[in-house]
Design a protein around this motif. Structure first.
Motif, PDB file in Angstrom:
ATOM      1  N   ARG A 119     -37.282  44.868   3.969  1.00  0.00           N
ATOM      2  CA  ARG A 119     -37.412  44.263   3.166  1.00  0.00           C
ATOM      3  C   ARG A 119     -38.908  44.699   1.868  1.00  0.00           C
ATOM      4  O   ARG A 119     -39.236  43.771   1.077  1.00  0.00           O
ATOM      5  CB  ARG A 119     -38.604  43.358   4.114  1.00  0.00           C
ATOM      6  CG  ARG A 119     -37.898  42.555   4.998  1.00  0.00           C
ATOM      7  CD  ARG A 119     -38.015  41.469   5.348  1.00  0.00           C
ATOM      8  NE  ARG A 119     -40.059  41.793   6.567  1.00  0.00           N
ATOM      9  CZ  ARG A 119     -40.058  42.469   7.951  1.00  0.00           C
ATOM     10  NH1 ARG A 119     -39.377  42.034   8.408  1.00  0.00           N
ATOM     11  NH2 ARG A 119     -41.266  42.670   8.522  1.00  0.00           N
ATOM     12  N   GLN A 120     -39.888  45.976   2.095  1.00  0.00           N
ATOM     13  CA  GLN A 120     -40.483  45.889   0.870  1.00  0.00           C
ATOM     14  C   GLN A 120     -39.837  46.528  -0.207  1.00  0.00           C
ATOM     15  O   GLN A 120     -40.144  46.617  -1.511  1.00  0.00           O
ATOM     16  CB  GLN A 120     -41.546  47.293   1.303  1.00  0.00           C
ATOM     17  CG  GLN A 120     -42.987  47.565   0.488  1.00  0.00           C
ATOM     18  CD  GLN A 120     -43.667  48.612   1.236  1.00  0.00           C
ATOM     19  OE1 GLN A 120     -44.014  48.917   2.594  1.00  0.00           O
ATOM     20  NE2 GLN A 120     -44.812  48.716   0.749  1.00  0.00           N
TER      21      GLN A 120
ATOM     22  N   ALA B  41     -40.334  43.243 -10.004  1.00  0.00           N
ATOM     23  CA  ALA B  41     -39.640  44.269 -10.104  1.00  0.00           C
ATOM     24  C   ALA B  41     -39.415  44.666  -8.301  1.00  0.00           C
ATOM     25  O   ALA B  41     -40.473  45.378  -8.434  1.00  0.00           O
ATOM     26  CB  ALA B  41     -39.463  45.107 -11.175  1.00  0.00           C
ATOM     27  N   SER B  42     -38.603  44.666  -7.405  1.00  0.00           N
ATOM     28  CA  SER B  42     -38.059  45.067  -6.620  1.00  0.00           C
ATOM     29  C   SER B  42     -38.001  46.654  -6.773  1.00  0.00           C
ATOM     30  O   SER B  42     -38.016  47.199  -7.796  1.00  0.00           O
ATOM     31  CB  SER B  42     -37.099  44.334  -5.708  1.00  0.00           C
ATOM     32  OG  SER B  42     -35.723  44.831  -6.369  1.00  0.00           O
ATOM     33  N   MET B  43     -38.247  47.245  -6.136  1.00  0.00           N
ATOM     34  CA  MET B  43     -38.265  48.420  -5.349  1.00  0.00           C
ATOM     35  C   MET B  43     -36.811  49.636  -5.979  1.00  0.00           C
ATOM     36  O   MET B  43     -36.277  50.064  -6.478  1.00  0.00           O
ATOM     37  CB  MET B  43     -38.645  49.645  -4.520  1.00  0.00           C
ATOM     38  CG  MET B  43     -40.150  49.868  -3.853  1.00  0.00           C
ATOM     39  SD  MET B  43     -40.554  51.100  -2.822  1.00  0.00           S
ATOM     40  CE  MET B  43     -42.345  49.806  -2.076  1.00  0.00           C
ATOM     41  N   ASP B  44     -35.647  48.094  -5.305  1.00  0.00           N
ATOM     42  CA  ASP B  44     -34.472  48.559  -5.357  1.00  0.00           C
ATOM     43  C   ASP B  44     -33.782  48.802  -6.939  1.00  0.00           C
ATOM     44  O   ASP B  44     -33.514  48.867  -7.758  1.00  0.00           O
ATOM     45  CB  ASP B  44     -33.478  47.170  -4.647  1.00  0.00           C
ATOM     46  CG  ASP B  44     -32.039  47.662  -4.703  1.00  0.00           C
ATOM     47  OD1 ASP B  44     -32.233  48.523  -4.600  1.00  0.00           O
ATOM     48  OD2 ASP B  44     -31.411  46.511  -4.543  1.00  0.00           O
ATOM     49  N   ASP B  45     -34.233  47.231  -7.923  1.00  0.00           N
ATOM     50  CA  ASP B  45     -34.453  47.071  -9.015  1.00  0.00           C
ATOM     51  C   ASP B  45     -34.913  48.239  -9.586  1.00  0.00           C
ATOM     52  O   ASP B  45     -33.884  48.160 -11.109  1.00  0.00           O
ATOM     53  CB  ASP B  45     -35.191  45.640  -9.256  1.00  0.00           C
ATOM     54  CG  ASP B  45     -34.684  44.849  -8.924  1.00  0.00           C
ATOM     55  OD1 ASP B  45     -33.027  44.101  -8.119  1.00  0.00           O
ATOM     56  OD2 ASP B  45     -35.199  43.267  -8.966  1.00  0.00           O
ATOM     57  N   ILE B  46     -36.063  48.740  -9.175  1.00  0.00           N
ATOM     58  CA  ILE B  46     -36.957  49.629 -10.756  1.00  0.00           C
ATOM     59  C   ILE B  46     -35.666  51.088 -11.086  1.00  0.00           C
ATOM     60  O   ILE B  46     -35.522  51.300 -11.130  1.00  0.00           O
ATOM     61  CB  ILE B  46     -37.946  49.704 -10.323  1.00  0.00           C
ATOM     62  CG1 ILE B  46     -38.547  48.920 -10.752  1.00  0.00           C
ATOM     63  CG2 ILE B  46     -38.691  50.826 -10.549  1.00  0.00           C
ATOM     64  CD1 ILE B  46     -39.762  48.866  -9.625  1.00  0.00           C
ATOM     65  N   LEU B  47     -34.740  51.073  -9.281  1.00  0.00           N
ATOM     66  CA  LEU B  47     -34.225  52.463  -9.237  1.00  0.00           C
ATOM     67  C   LEU B  47     -33.297  51.930  -9.639  1.00  0.00           C
ATOM     68  O   LEU B  47     -32.719  53.333 -10.897  1.00  0.00           O
ATOM     69  CB  LEU B  47     -34.125  52.684  -7.698  1.00  0.00           C
ATOM     70  CG  LEU B  47     -33.517  54.158  -7.736  1.00  0.00           C
ATOM     71  CD1 LEU B  47     -34.535  55.007  -7.247  1.00  0.00           C
ATOM     72  CD2 LEU B  47     -33.399  54.325  -5.754  1.00  0.00           C
ATOM     73  N   ASP B  48     -32.823  50.829  -9.856  1.00  0.00           N
ATOM     74  CA  ASP B  48     -31.462  50.780 -10.920  1.00  0.00           C
ATOM     75  C   ASP B  48     -31.656  51.120 -12.367  1.00  0.00           C
ATOM     76  O   ASP B  48     -30.571  51.238 -12.585  1.00  0.00           O
ATOM     77  CB  ASP B  48     -30.612  49.623 -10.404  1.00  0.00           C
ATOM     78  CG  ASP B  48     -29.697  48.737 -11.030  1.00  0.00           C
ATOM     79  OD1 ASP B  48     -28.560  49.813 -10.598  1.00  0.00           O
ATOM     80  OD2 ASP B  48     -29.358  48.250 -11.620  1.00  0.00           O
ATOM     81  N   ILE B  49     -33.027  50.405 -13.246  1.00  0.00           N
ATOM     82  CA  ILE B  49     -33.249  50.623 -14.318  1.00  0.00           C
ATOM     83  C   ILE B  49     -33.078  51.989 -14.259  1.00  0.00           C
ATOM     84  O   ILE B  49     -32.745  53.010 -15.714  1.00  0.00           O
ATOM     85  CB  ILE B  49     -34.794  49.533 -14.308  1.00  0.00           C
ATOM     86  CG1 ILE B  49     -34.307  48.488 -14.268  1.00  0.00           C
ATOM     87  CG2 ILE B  49     -34.871  50.567 -15.906  1.00  0.00           C
ATOM     88  CD1 ILE B  49     -35.538  47.911 -14.292  1.00  0.00           C
TER      89      ILE B  49
END
Length: 388
Positions: free
Chosen positions: A29-30, A94-102
């Motif tokens: 979730r985090q 931005a979520s960590m998932d979004d940041i990693l994608d960027i």
């Protein structure tokens, strides 16, 4: 006794498994939930930076809450080794998932600094711009003309490995002005090659990289203009007095030089189309000026009577029809106007003092509009004179 021990062990194992599941669920979730950022920021990934260094930097900037969750998520999603260096815009929450994608998708940097090289009709200049993450607008921090020495801080910007470069060509610039601008751009390499044909370079914005080849860039500009002209020629209005796409390009270049008001382009085009149909001479100053300068710079003064009387291929006061070549590089809108002009009866136009023009269908009305413009010019000169 043994049964009791086994039961306790099983209970502890179940509790542990439940605990692990709870931790994993909370971590997930985090990792996928909204992040702590309250406004967008720029984040830089240095060349060769490790996942640990990147996660620490994100935490220090307040982009993520947990370095460990970020690293585990990166490893679990098999993106730990895919970080790409550059400066990136991290949006609010931005979520960590979004940041990693960027940070792993690749492509051009989306944040940081940009060197914007502008080739205009009267000047060439260089701007160093930095993106403000909060407004997502570029702000100019350094600016200088091509004939000026670069400021000392320009070198520090130009040396950045992730610096973005952009070249913008203004509508109405001549092929020589564009060729010369490309030749003078210090961040490009190679010989620019032969001077391209007049009118065949598309005014546009071009993303480039440091070390890009000059001749290749000019070829791209020509390819774009050829595509624009071909597309708009196919959808042209019926009954136009053009035999070839080149005729339309010549007309578009005249329209481009005659007005900078977007809403007027089709009206201006209609005046010249009406004159060609009559037939009636175009009588336009920009063609005369091009015949004098050959497109190599700005005349910088008014036309002389002797120049208006001289018989040259570009003096449309003295020749019938179109000049032999375009007189500048028109943009898409001017080409579209030349190929789909307004249906009017206008034969004349003159400046009206507002930045636009007054259009007339007959000489008497035109002469009145000219007289009014002369009055406005006199008023402007009087206002500019210093008080005694």
């Amino acid at each position: 006794m043994v049964r009791h021990v086994v039961a306790n062990t099983l209970t502890l194992m179940i509790v542990a498994l439940v605990g692990v599941a709870i931790i994993i669920s909370a971590g997930k979730r985090q990792f996928t939930g909204p992040g702590p950022l309250t406004q967008a920021v720029c984040f830089r990934v240095d060349p060769g930076a490790s996942l640990r260094v990147v996660s620490r930097g994100l935490a220090e900037q307040g982009v993520i809450k947990s370095e460990q969750v970020f690293r585990v998520g990166a490893q679990y999603s098999e993106r730990a080794g895919q970080l790409r260096f550059g400066s990136y815009l991290i949006p609010e929450a931005a979520s960590m998932d979004d940041i990693l994608d960027i940070l792993t998708r690749g492509g051009a940097s989306t944040c940081g600094s940009e060197i914007h090289y502008r080739i205009g009709v009267t000047r060439i200049d260089t701007l160093v711009r930095e993106l403000d993450p909060a407004t997502q607008r570029f702000e100019t921090v350094v600016q200088f003309a091509a004939d000026e020495e670069a400021p000392e801080d320009y070198a520090s910007f130009a040396s950045q490995s992730d610096m973005q470069y952009r070249i913008t060509v203004a509508e109405g610039a001549t092929s020589w002005q564009i060729w010369e601008g490309v030749r003078l751009a210090e961040f490009l390499e190679g010989d620019p090659g032969e001077l391209p044909p007049e009118g065949m370079l598309a005014p546009d914005s071009y993303a480039v990289t440091r070390g890009a080849d000059r001749e290749t860039l000019l070829a791209e500009m020509q390819t774009r203009q050829e595509a624009i002209l071909a597309q708009l020629w196919e959808s042209r209005a019926d009954g136009l007095p053009y035999d070839t796409p080149q005729d339309a390009l010549i007309m578009a270049s005249i329209v481009e030089k005659e007005t900078g008001v977007a809403d007027e382009r089709r009206q201006v085009a209609s005046v010249f189309v009406n004159r060609l149909r009559m037939p009636m001479r175009l009588q336009t100053d920009p063609t005369v000026i091009y015949g004098i300068t050959e497109g190599r710079g700005v005349l910088g003064r008014g036309l002389r009577r002797s120049e208006l009387d001289a018989v040259t291929p570009y003096n449309t006061y003295r020749i019938d029809g179109l000049p032999p070549t375009p007189i500048a590089n028109p943009g898409r809108a001017a080409i579209a106007a030349a190929l789909d002009p307004d249906e009017t009866s206008y034969l004349y136009f003159v400046a009206d003092g507002t930045g636009g023009h007054a259009f007339s269908t007959n000489l008497a009305d035109h002469n009145r509009a000219v007289a009014r413009w002369r009055e406005i010019e006199a008023e402007l000169r009087e206002q500019q004179q210093p008080a005694e």
